[in-house]
Design an enzyme around this catalytic site. Structure first.
Site, PDB file in Angstrom:
ATOM      1  N   LYS A 118       8.537 -36.358   5.359  1.00  0.00           N
ATOM      2  CA  LYS A 118       8.890 -35.505   4.213  1.00  0.00           C
ATOM      3  C   LYS A 118      10.272 -34.904   4.430  1.00  0.00           C
ATOM      4  O   LYS A 118      10.602 -34.476   5.540  1.00  0.00           O
ATOM      5  CB  LYS A 118       7.867 -34.367   4.071  1.00  0.00           C
ATOM      6  CG  LYS A 118       6.491 -34.856   3.665  1.00  0.00           C
ATOM      7  CD  LYS A 118       6.346 -34.795   2.158  1.00  0.00           C
ATOM      8  CE  LYS A 118       4.885 -34.802   1.758  1.00  0.00           C
ATOM      9  NZ  LYS A 118       4.473 -33.587   1.103  1.00  0.00           N
ATOM     10  N   ASP A 129       7.475 -39.475  -5.865  1.00  0.00           N
ATOM     11  CA  ASP A 129       6.675 -38.301  -6.194  1.00  0.00           C
ATOM     12  C   ASP A 129       6.001 -38.502  -7.550  1.00  0.00           C
ATOM     13  O   ASP A 129       6.427 -37.975  -8.560  1.00  0.00           O
ATOM     14  CB  ASP A 129       7.590 -37.067  -6.212  1.00  0.00           C
ATOM     15  CG  ASP A 129       6.793 -35.784  -6.100  1.00  0.00           C
ATOM     16  OD1 ASP A 129       5.566 -35.871  -5.885  1.00  0.00           O
ATOM     17  OD2 ASP A 129       7.391 -34.710  -6.243  1.00  0.00           O
ATOM     18  N   LYS A 139       9.383 -42.538  -0.766  1.00  0.00           N
ATOM     19  CA  LYS A 139       8.086 -41.942  -1.118  1.00  0.00           C
ATOM     20  C   LYS A 139       8.232 -41.347  -2.508  1.00  0.00           C
ATOM     21  O   LYS A 139       8.895 -40.324  -2.688  1.00  0.00           O
ATOM     22  CB  LYS A 139       7.695 -40.864  -0.111  1.00  0.00           C
ATOM     23  CG  LYS A 139       6.335 -40.247  -0.397  1.00  0.00           C
ATOM     24  CD  LYS A 139       5.889 -39.427   0.777  1.00  0.00           C
ATOM     25  CE  LYS A 139       4.548 -38.755   0.630  1.00  0.00           C
ATOM     26  NZ  LYS A 139       3.962 -38.614  -0.661  1.00  0.00           N
ATOM     27  N   CYS A 188      30.065   0.667 -14.161  1.00  0.00           N
ATOM     28  CA  CYS A 188      30.818   1.713 -14.877  1.00  0.00           C
ATOM     29  C   CYS A 188      29.946   2.515 -15.827  1.00  0.00           C
ATOM     30  O   CYS A 188      30.382   3.524 -16.373  1.00  0.00           O
ATOM     31  CB  CYS A 188      32.004   1.104 -15.623  1.00  0.00           C
ATOM     32  SG  CYS A 188      31.496   0.098 -17.027  1.00  0.00           S
ATOM     33  N   CYS A 219      36.406  -1.274 -16.471  1.00  0.00           N
ATOM     34  CA  CYS A 219      35.276  -1.343 -15.529  1.00  0.00           C
ATOM     35  C   CYS A 219      35.780  -1.693 -14.127  1.00  0.00           C
ATOM     36  O   CYS A 219      36.421  -2.724 -13.921  1.00  0.00           O
ATOM     37  CB  CYS A 219      34.274  -2.387 -15.994  1.00  0.00           C
ATOM     38  SG  CYS A 219      32.983  -2.713 -14.786  1.00  0.00           S
ATOM     39  N   GLU A 271      10.506 -47.344   3.053  1.00  0.00           N
ATOM     40  CA  GLU A 271      10.641 -47.304   1.595  1.00  0.00           C
ATOM     41  C   GLU A 271      10.552 -45.883   1.062  1.00  0.00           C
ATOM     42  O   GLU A 271      10.093 -44.979   1.763  1.00  0.00           O
ATOM     43  CB  GLU A 271       9.575 -48.202   0.956  1.00  0.00           C
ATOM     44  CG  GLU A 271       8.162 -47.855   1.393  1.00  0.00           C
ATOM     45  CD  GLU A 271       7.145 -48.918   0.993  1.00  0.00           C
ATOM     46  OE1 GLU A 271       7.466 -50.110   1.034  1.00  0.00           O
ATOM     47  OE2 GLU A 271       6.021 -48.539   0.638  1.00  0.00           O
ATOM     48  N   TYR A 289       3.301 -50.810  -4.303  1.00  0.00           N
ATOM     49  CA  TYR A 289       3.588 -50.836  -2.869  1.00  0.00           C
ATOM     50  C   TYR A 289       2.413 -51.306  -2.015  1.00  0.00           C
ATOM     51  O   TYR A 289       2.423 -51.163  -0.808  1.00  0.00           O
ATOM     52  CB  TYR A 289       4.101 -49.485  -2.359  1.00  0.00           C
ATOM     53  CG  TYR A 289       3.257 -48.282  -2.758  1.00  0.00           C
ATOM     54  CD1 TYR A 289       1.963 -48.129  -2.315  1.00  0.00           C
ATOM     55  CD2 TYR A 289       3.804 -47.300  -3.573  1.00  0.00           C
ATOM     56  CE1 TYR A 289       1.210 -47.037  -2.679  1.00  0.00           C
ATOM     57  CE2 TYR A 289       3.061 -46.188  -3.938  1.00  0.00           C
ATOM     58  CZ  TYR A 289       1.769 -46.060  -3.496  1.00  0.00           C
ATOM     59  OH  TYR A 289       1.025 -44.979  -3.858  1.00  0.00           O
ATOM     60  N   CYS A 304      26.235  -1.123 -17.878  1.00  0.00           N
ATOM     61  CA  CYS A 304      26.855  -1.778 -16.734  1.00  0.00           C
ATOM     62  C   CYS A 304      26.488  -1.014 -15.461  1.00  0.00           C
ATOM     63  O   CYS A 304      26.662   0.200 -15.398  1.00  0.00           O
ATOM     64  CB  CYS A 304      28.369  -1.809 -16.912  1.00  0.00           C
ATOM     65  SG  CYS A 304      29.237  -2.340 -15.420  1.00  0.00           S
ATOM     66  N   CYS A 325      29.946  -6.789 -19.792  1.00  0.00           N
ATOM     67  CA  CYS A 325      30.449  -5.432 -19.781  1.00  0.00           C
ATOM     68  C   CYS A 325      31.831  -5.527 -20.439  1.00  0.00           C
ATOM     69  O   CYS A 325      32.705  -6.229 -19.939  1.00  0.00           O
ATOM     70  CB  CYS A 325      30.592  -4.908 -18.352  1.00  0.00           C
ATOM     71  SG  CYS A 325      31.543  -3.377 -18.287  1.00  0.00           S
TER      72      CYS A 325
END
Ligand code: IVH
Length: 676
Positions: A313, A117, A115, A410, A430, A113, A224, A407, A425
């Site tokens: 896990k 969290d 797990k 450039c 550039c 089943e 569970y 920038c 920019c």
């Protein structure tokens, strides 16, 4: 550091993280990094028995909660689960179980089943009525959160048909992902603090002093475990107890399956890993439990966990690592994207050394600084990102990182308009932008000019041979042949490739121009409607907006592009150079081999970026959705494919085609063999 010192240090760290997680509901580090610390401590304690300590944190389950609520002593301890981290360790566990029982592995039945969290909760029913609900606490003593639990909608207040006795139903309190986002939206609207993740939000919501606040939070409970406190129940199988819980009205994990033997059990746990993002709630692993309650009895418990169950896990999607530097990259539209240079770390199964920081506001909000320990996240198909910095008590941090004003390439000022989160920019000359623009123009999804990769383009720019995509069409063999790494032969073939690209259909030229918001689908729509660039450039705004799959944003962008002096000059040069700028009627230059077909690509295909592969499919009349469905024509499987797409394809019987067949698929619309 001596082993003793290391053990002391580990115990200190783990205690600190336990408090943050269990008491303050604000974890310092990702669970995976915490697991690493606990593992190391256990290993050292096993290796050096003299360092063992009955009070060690490695023996503890959770932590005492802060004293907001009345204490509850659990009738039966609320234990934790031992963890394994891959299929191999899982099989080792099964081996131990079989040996412990003196049975053959292949005869054992397992319930498998998700797990969840969330946080563990035990609800006591007396004479069939909800009497008390308690958190796990340290496993022996928890907190009385009865009033808050009574506000959880899916917790039955009465168990139908139960008149006497005392029993406990245990499970997990959680927030479904949608409910979590909704809650955070509400928090935002009220100017309240947002929660970091569903688990924290659930914990914070359950441990509210005022039950009316809990009642406002969309908490759920999933059961569970049925604990027979009075010893009057007569179940012999775990799954029968789960059926009983369902009959009483509890939510249980309907994905739970019974499997016999190690192979089937491991395969089922793999299934969970593949589907980990398909659940309504966050899951961080899968729990495998012996189904036979008599066998459970024989196996018993260690001091902290049952021997008859194990948690597998999943590979962590969050890890911590050191942030080495923050840099800014300039894309082809001039967008300046901050990104993190990291000490390489394995996240969700791949090595990550760069991660995005999205934009200026995100870096500021996260306040990550070079030298910090940071949490890096990589979930599913998305690109790795930096989540936050980890607090390291006593460590001096670098000063706050500020977004550059110029920038990096450039040196011209970066600009940001008030209503946008992105910084740009805006220097049209550039070189960083130019480089990306040309690379994109020459890419597979656009003009498909072989031999014009990033390095070659950088060289052409550095040599002053190109400063606009239009310059490509005036390159001569004699200019190229003298360049480093390019002889007469390669120069000739490059020029030939460029020549060939002149007949590229309009739709792909539009993609190549990189008009803002115009992707392959919109480009095709525009090109098939107007047939020539000249007609497109004359179209009134309303006509553009009215097209399927175009809409006001794209329309405005195209309309504007066609009228800018710079683009007009570029197009004029294209025309002089002999580009057709036409979408051929009916039979396009590219045959519509995939007309109306959905081709899903997973993993990387040699010679194609993700966008290029999509564009190549779209250019042949197909679509390339991000997920497999019943309508999918086939799935092209590249290097390091996504497991969920593969499994989904298998479930639906969708043909899976090898990467080596991609070219043939584009050309003919079909394939010669499918993958087994
Ligand atoms: S069984 C005595 N089943 O994971 C064993 N626990 O890391 C009782 N959890 O303390 C636990 N999903 O809070 C079990 N399907 C599941 C679970 C589950 C989540 C939690 C539970 C437990 C923790 C251990």
């Amino acid at each position: 550091m001596t082993p003793a010192e290391r053990v002391a240090w580990l115990r200190g760290e783990i205690t600190r993280h336990n408090e943050a997680y269990f008491i303050h509901d604000t974890p310092n580090i990702p669970d995976a990094d915490y697991d690493v610390l606990v593992r190391e401590l256990r290993m050292l304690e096993a290796e050096y028995p003299e360092l063992r300590d009955a009070d060690s944190v490695s023996e503890q389950v959770g932590a005492r909660d802060a004293t907001l609520f009345q204490e509850v002593v659990h009738a039966e301890a609320m234990l934790s689960l031992d963890n394994v981290f891959d299929a191999h360790e899982l099989r080792q566990w099964v081996g131990r179980v079989a040996k412990g029982l003196g049975e053959d592995v292949e005869t054992l039945s397992f319930a498998i089943e998700p797990k969840i969290d969330g946080l563990a909760l035990s609800i006591t029913y007396v004479n069939g009525a909800l009497y008390q609900a308690a958190t796990r606490g340290d496993g022996q003593v928890g907190e009385d959160v009865s009033e808050n639990v009574r506000t959880i909608r899916n917790v039955p207040a009465r168990l139908p048909g139960v008149a006497g006795g005392r029993l406990e139903v245990r499970g997990e309190v959680f927030l479904a992902r949608d409910d979590f986002h909704e809650l955070n939206r509400r928090q935002r609207a009220q100017g309240a603090k947002e929660f970091a993740n569903p688990r924290n939000a659930a914990a914070g919501s359950l441990r509210q002093k005022d039950p009316r606040v809990s009642a406002q939070r969309p908490l759920s409970f999933l059961a569970y475990q049925l604990v027979d406190v009075a010893g009057t129940l007569t179940f012999s199988k775990y799954l029968d107890t789960i059926r009983q819980l369902v009959d009483w009205g509890f939510l249980t994990a309907h994905e739970t399956r019974l499997e016999v033997g190690a192979d089937a059990m491991v395969a089922r746990s793999d299934w969970y890993e593949v589907h980990r993002h398909d659940f309504r709630y966050d899951i961080d692993g899968v729990v495998i439990k012996i189904d036979d309650l008599a066998q459970r009895e024989r196996l018993g418990f260690t001091s902290r966990a049952p021997r008859w169950a194990i948690a597998r896990k999943f590979p962590p999607e969050e890890r911590t690592t050191r942030l080495l530097a923050i840099e800014v990259s300039i894309g082809r539209t001039g967008r300046a994207t901050p990104f993190a240079v990291l000490e390489p770390v394995v996240v969700a199964g791949s090595i990550v050394s760069l991660a995005t920081l999205h934009n200026q506001d995100q870096v500021a909000a996260k306040d990550v600084r070079p030298g910090d320990l940071v949490i890096v996240r990589k979930a599913g198909d998305v690109i790795p990102e930096v989540v936050s910095a980890v607090v390291e008590p006593g460590r001096r941090r670098a000063k706050k990182w500020t977004f550059p004003t110029k920038c990096p390439d450039c040196g011209q000022p970066l600009e940001r308009s008030d209503d946008e989160s992105d910084t740009y920019c805006v220097n049209p000359a550039c070189p960083a932008q130019l480089l990306q623009q040309i690379v994109h123009f020459a890419s597979r999804g656009a003009l498909d000019i072989e031999g014009l990769g990033e390095q070659r383009v950088a060289q052409l720019i550095a040599e002053g041979l190109v400063s606009d995509v239009a310059d490509l069409f005036s390159l001569r063999v004699e200019d190229l042949a003298v360049l480093e790494g390019l002889g007469e032969l390669s120069a000739t073939s490059l020029v030939r490739e460029i020549e060939k690209a002149k007949s590229t259909p309009l739709s792909r030229v539009l993609v190549g121009l990189g008009v803002r918001h115009v992707g392959p689908v919109a480009a095709r729509e525009l090109a098939t409607r107007f047939r020539s660039y000249a007609a497109l450039a004359r179209a009134p705004l309303e006509e553009l907006e009215a097209l399927d799959g175009v809409g006001p944003v794209i329309a405005q962008s195209v309309y504007q592009y066609c009228r800018e002096a710079e683009s007009r000059e570029r197009i004029a040069r294209f025309v002089t150079a002999g580009l057709s700028l036409i979408e051929p009627e009916g039979g396009r230059v590219l045959e519509a081999t995939l007309e109306g077909k959905a081709v899903v690509v997973t993993g990387s295909l040699e010679g194609y970026s993700r966008d290029e592969a999509e564009a190549a499919i779209v250019a042949r009349g197909g679509t390339s959705p991000g997920s497999v469905s019943k309508k999918t024509y086939c799935v092209v499987v590249g290097e390091a494919p996504g497991a969920s797409k593969l499994i989904r394809a298998e479930e639906l019987g969708t043909p899976r085609v090898g990467a080596s067949e991609f070219e043939a698929l584009l050309r003919t619309g079909t394939w010669t063999s499918t993958l087994a």
